[in-house]
Scaffold this motif. Structure first.
Motif, PDB file in Angstrom:
ATOM      1  N   THR A 332      -2.659   1.983  -0.571  1.00  0.00           N
ATOM      2  CA  THR A 332      -3.795   2.509  -1.342  1.00  0.00           C
ATOM      3  C   THR A 332      -4.685   1.378  -1.841  1.00  0.00           C
ATOM      4  O   THR A 332      -5.918   1.451  -1.746  1.00  0.00           O
ATOM      5  CB  THR A 332      -3.288   3.337  -2.533  1.00  0.00           C
ATOM      6  OG1 THR A 332      -2.502   4.431  -2.049  1.00  0.00           O
ATOM      7  CG2 THR A 332      -4.447   3.875  -3.357  1.00  0.00           C
ATOM      8  N   ILE A 333      -4.068   0.307  -2.354  1.00  0.00           N
ATOM      9  CA  ILE A 333      -4.848  -0.821  -2.889  1.00  0.00           C
ATOM     10  C   ILE A 333      -5.423  -1.664  -1.754  1.00  0.00           C
ATOM     11  O   ILE A 333      -6.614  -2.015  -1.759  1.00  0.00           O
ATOM     12  CB  ILE A 333      -3.975  -1.696  -3.804  1.00  0.00           C
ATOM     13  CG1 ILE A 333      -3.426  -0.862  -4.973  1.00  0.00           C
ATOM     14  CG2 ILE A 333      -4.761  -2.881  -4.323  1.00  0.00           C
ATOM     15  CD1 ILE A 333      -4.490  -0.280  -5.865  1.00  0.00           C
ATOM     16  N   ASN A 334      -4.602  -1.969  -0.761  1.00  0.00           N
ATOM     17  CA  ASN A 334      -5.055  -2.873   0.312  1.00  0.00           C
ATOM     18  C   ASN A 334      -6.193  -2.289   1.129  1.00  0.00           C
ATOM     19  O   ASN A 334      -7.108  -3.013   1.539  1.00  0.00           O
ATOM     20  CB  ASN A 334      -3.879  -3.214   1.233  1.00  0.00           C
ATOM     21  CG  ASN A 334      -2.829  -4.079   0.530  1.00  0.00           C
ATOM     22  OD1 ASN A 334      -3.129  -4.766  -0.447  1.00  0.00           O
ATOM     23  ND2 ASN A 334      -1.605  -4.036   1.023  1.00  0.00           N
ATOM     24  N   PHE A 335      -6.142  -0.974   1.351  1.00  0.00           N
ATOM     25  CA  PHE A 335      -7.189  -0.328   2.144  1.00  0.00           C
ATOM     26  C   PHE A 335      -8.274   0.310   1.276  1.00  0.00           C
ATOM     27  O   PHE A 335      -9.117   1.047   1.783  1.00  0.00           O
ATOM     28  CB  PHE A 335      -6.574   0.724   3.077  1.00  0.00           C
ATOM     29  CG  PHE A 335      -5.691   0.141   4.139  1.00  0.00           C
ATOM     30  CD1 PHE A 335      -6.244  -0.539   5.218  1.00  0.00           C
ATOM     31  CD2 PHE A 335      -4.312   0.237   4.048  1.00  0.00           C
ATOM     32  CE1 PHE A 335      -5.432  -1.087   6.192  1.00  0.00           C
ATOM     33  CE2 PHE A 335      -3.488  -0.314   5.025  1.00  0.00           C
ATOM     34  CZ  PHE A 335      -4.046  -0.990   6.102  1.00  0.00           C
ATOM     35  N   ARG A 336      -8.219   0.029  -0.024  1.00  0.00           N
ATOM     36  CA  ARG A 336      -9.227   0.496  -0.981  1.00  0.00           C
ATOM     37  C   ARG A 336      -9.450   1.994  -0.899  1.00  0.00           C
ATOM     38  O   ARG A 336     -10.587   2.492  -0.859  1.00  0.00           O
ATOM     39  CB  ARG A 336     -10.548  -0.248  -0.757  1.00  0.00           C
ATOM     40  CG  ARG A 336     -10.430  -1.759  -0.957  1.00  0.00           C
ATOM     41  CD  ARG A 336     -11.744  -2.460  -0.731  1.00  0.00           C
ATOM     42  NE  ARG A 336     -11.600  -3.915  -0.899  1.00  0.00           N
ATOM     43  CZ  ARG A 336     -12.587  -4.783  -0.761  1.00  0.00           C
ATOM     44  NH1 ARG A 336     -13.796  -4.345  -0.433  1.00  0.00           N
ATOM     45  NH2 ARG A 336     -12.382  -6.077  -0.928  1.00  0.00           N
ATOM     46  N   ILE A 337      -8.355   2.730  -0.872  1.00  0.00           N
ATOM     47  CA  ILE A 337      -8.428   4.184  -0.831  1.00  0.00           C
ATOM     48  C   ILE A 337      -8.733   4.699  -2.230  1.00  0.00           C
ATOM     49  O   ILE A 337      -8.044   4.345  -3.184  1.00  0.00           O
ATOM     50  CB  ILE A 337      -7.091   4.775  -0.325  1.00  0.00           C
ATOM     51  CG1 ILE A 337      -6.794   4.255   1.094  1.00  0.00           C
ATOM     52  CG2 ILE A 337      -7.128   6.297  -0.348  1.00  0.00           C
ATOM     53  CD1 ILE A 337      -5.436   4.664   1.622  1.00  0.00           C
ATOM     54  N   HIS A 362      -2.736  -9.570  -0.654  1.00  0.00           N
ATOM     55  CA  HIS A 362      -2.240  -8.194  -0.606  1.00  0.00           C
ATOM     56  C   HIS A 362      -1.660  -7.781  -1.956  1.00  0.00           C
ATOM     57  O   HIS A 362      -1.291  -8.630  -2.770  1.00  0.00           O
ATOM     58  CB  HIS A 362      -1.186  -8.048   0.497  1.00  0.00           C
ATOM     59  CG  HIS A 362      -1.769  -8.164   1.872  1.00  0.00           C
ATOM     60  ND1 HIS A 362      -0.995  -8.354   3.001  1.00  0.00           N
ATOM     61  CD2 HIS A 362      -3.053  -8.115   2.309  1.00  0.00           C
ATOM     62  CE1 HIS A 362      -1.779  -8.420   4.066  1.00  0.00           C
ATOM     63  NE2 HIS A 362      -3.028  -8.280   3.662  1.00  0.00           N
ATOM     64  N   ALA A 363      -1.574  -6.464  -2.159  1.00  0.00           N
ATOM     65  CA  ALA A 363      -1.110  -5.934  -3.437  1.00  0.00           C
ATOM     66  C   ALA A 363       0.389  -5.667  -3.414  1.00  0.00           C
ATOM     67  O   ALA A 363       0.997  -5.499  -2.352  1.00  0.00           O
ATOM     68  CB  ALA A 363      -1.855  -4.647  -3.757  1.00  0.00           C
ATOM     69  N   CYS A 364       0.966  -5.661  -4.607  1.00  0.00           N
ATOM     70  CA  CYS A 364       2.353  -5.222  -4.778  1.00  0.00           C
ATOM     71  C   CYS A 364       2.456  -4.510  -6.115  1.00  0.00           C
ATOM     72  O   CYS A 364       1.739  -4.845  -7.060  1.00  0.00           O
ATOM     73  CB  CYS A 364       3.337  -6.381  -4.682  1.00  0.00           C
ATOM     74  SG  CYS A 364       2.886  -7.846  -5.626  1.00  0.00           S
ATOM     75  N   LEU A 365       3.352  -3.534  -6.190  1.00  0.00           N
ATOM     76  CA  LEU A 365       3.441  -2.695  -7.380  1.00  0.00           C
ATOM     77  C   LEU A 365       4.656  -3.083  -8.224  1.00  0.00           C
ATOM     78  O   LEU A 365       4.529  -3.797  -9.203  1.00  0.00           O
ATOM     79  CB  LEU A 365       3.493  -1.226  -6.979  1.00  0.00           C
ATOM     80  CG  LEU A 365       3.243  -0.213  -8.101  1.00  0.00           C
ATOM     81  CD1 LEU A 365       1.806  -0.300  -8.573  1.00  0.00           C
ATOM     82  CD2 LEU A 365       3.539   1.213  -7.612  1.00  0.00           C
ATOM     83  N   SER A 366       5.834  -2.640  -7.827  1.00  0.00           N
ATOM     84  CA  SER A 366       7.048  -2.947  -8.588  1.00  0.00           C
ATOM     85  C   SER A 366       8.031  -3.788  -7.785  1.00  0.00           C
ATOM     86  O   SER A 366       9.082  -4.168  -8.311  1.00  0.00           O
ATOM     87  CB  SER A 366       7.717  -1.641  -9.043  1.00  0.00           C
ATOM     88  OG  SER A 366       8.020  -0.810  -7.933  1.00  0.00           O
ATOM     89  N   CYS A 367       7.716  -4.070  -6.543  1.00  0.00           N
ATOM     90  CA  CYS A 367       8.558  -4.923  -5.709  1.00  0.00           C
ATOM     91  C   CYS A 367       7.822  -6.234  -5.446  1.00  0.00           C
ATOM     92  O   CYS A 367       6.826  -6.256  -4.701  1.00  0.00           O
ATOM     93  CB  CYS A 367       8.891  -4.230  -4.379  1.00  0.00           C
ATOM     94  SG  CYS A 367       9.863  -2.718  -4.570  1.00  0.00           S
TER      95      CYS A 367
END
Length: 419
Positions: A332-337, A362-367
């Motif tokens: 969702t974050i990487n592809f700017r959805i 690139h993005a990461c959330l909890s990992c």
């Protein structure tokens, strides 16, 4: 009927006589009424009174208006062009709704119809206070000076109420729609109401030396998001600022000295206009990863208990294989959805708003893998106040990595740089 505004009266005969027009507009009070005792031939007259000429000048209105110019009435501007004398009465800085009502009455007075229904006023000189220039600045520096029985002037643009022992923000202040600078320093305020966000013109807010324990997140999404430029929260009891704080996109000056901050806002790099940041004498152990995105002129972080950077001792919070939640969040974050509470549950939106960014972009959330590295503060600020008494201008900053591969590449670069 009366209308306070600024007025300039210009004669249309002056140019033909080679004379200059009138000077700057003056504060005035316009009145619609009939002369006392029926003098002046009856009908409705316009009285223009100023501070220099309180008795004012009267103009007959019945069948005497050549034209009304109302193109900019929404901005509080209009012009009444009279036939005799040949003058233009130019109005400005009037309340738009009052001006519309006033002009409607002027039209009826010109036609001479329904005059009995017009809200006419006595054509008498106004009080001095009615034609004086509106008060724009008020300084209160003691409790005995604080107004308890009268309202603040609605025209105020700068209000200071310091050393007044205020325990809360006075709701009368929140009616001052023209307020640009509000100084409530040296009081006992513990909480900011969300209605402070109703001050649509507010550019400077000074809350130095109060008892604040936080900053209302609702203010960050209010009109202050664009208008607020300078914020002083120094010498309070704030431990953390809300994640929404970074929505205050207009901030250029931010003072957070002498609080109990254990962290700065996670997305502080979003404050693109910020140029002066001071957060001295807090409890910051490290800086957020986003700090590196700032472009400051002056930075002061003196007196914080910064920890020693430990790039070789990571905090590993990876799950292999990655969970479906983590994969979908990264995509969702990487592809700017686009996402929002109308699509996803609010807690998922909050998690996405707080996503980390790896060094690879690139993005990461909890990992992720988390570590601290040394940041030279001159990389984000032109002028840096020494971090400690030893002359240092470096501080530890968080770094995140989305995978073992990214962290390994970072280690290779780090070990090569220290050889």
């Amino acid at each position: 009927m009366r209308l306070p505004c600024e007025v300039s009266v210009s004669s249309r005969l002056l140019p033909s006589a080679g004379l200059r027009g009138p000077g700057r507009a003056a504060r005035a009070l316009l009145s619609l009424g009939r002369p006392a005792g029926g003098a002046g031939g009856g009908g409705v007259w316009l009285l223009v009174s100023t501070a220099r000429d309180r008795p004012g000048t009267k103009y007959q209105l019945r069948e005497n208006i050549e034209q009304l110019f109302t193109r900019f009435v929404e901005e509080g501007k209009a012009t009444i062009r009279l036939k005799e004398p040949a003058v233009d009465v130019c109005l400005s800085k009037a309340n738009a709704s009052l001006l519309k009502t006033f002009l409607s009455a002027v039209k009826l007075a010109n036609s001479g119809t329904h005059e009995e229904n017009l809200p006419l006023s006595p054509l008498v000189p106004p009080k001095a206070s009615e034609v004086e220039k509106p008060k724009t600045k008020m300084m209160i520096t003691s409790r005995k000076e604080y107004p308890l029985t009268r309202n603040f002037p609605y025209s105020l643009e700068h209000l200071q109420a310091s050393y007044c022992k205020l325990a809360r923000v006075d709701m009368r202040m929140l009616c001052l729609k023209s307020l640009r600078k509000l100084d409530l320093s040296h009081n006992c305020i513990k909480k900011l109401p969300a209605t402070v966000g109703d001050l649509v013109c507010l550019q400077e807010l000074n809350l130095h030396n109060n008892h604040l324990e936080g900053f209302n997140a609702a203010l960050c999404g209010s009109t202050l998001r664009k208008s607020l430029q300078s914020l002083d929260l120094s010498q309070n009891k704030i431990k953390a600022l809300p994640a929404q704080f970074c929505q205050l996109q207009g901030l250029t000056h931010l003072r957070l000295d002498d609080n109990e901050l254990i962290r700065l806002p996670f997305k502080i790099g979003q404050l693109k206009q910020l140029r002066f940041l001071s957060a001295a004498r807090n409890k910051l152990p490290f800086l957020p990863d986003d700090f590196a995105k700032l472009s400051l002129e002056n930075l002061d972080l003196f007196g914080n208990p910064f920890e020693q950077a430990r790039p070789l001792v990571p905090d590993i919070q990876l799950e292999i294989p990655l969970t479906l939640l983590e994969l979908s969040a990264r995509a969702t974050i990487n592809f700017r959805i686009p996402y929002g509470c109308h699509i996803l549950p609010s807690h998922l939106c909050n998690d996405l708003d707080m996503s980390k960014t790896c060094q690879c972009g690139h993005a990461c959330l909890s990992c992720f893998i988390q570590t601290t590295v040394t940041m030279n503060l001159h990389s984000v600020a032109h002028t840096v106040v020494l971090v400690d008494n030893m002359g240092g201008t470096e501080a530890p900053a968080l770094r995140y990595f989305c995978s073992l591969t990214c962290y390994s590449q970072f280690l290779d670069r780090h070990l090569q740089s220290v050889r």
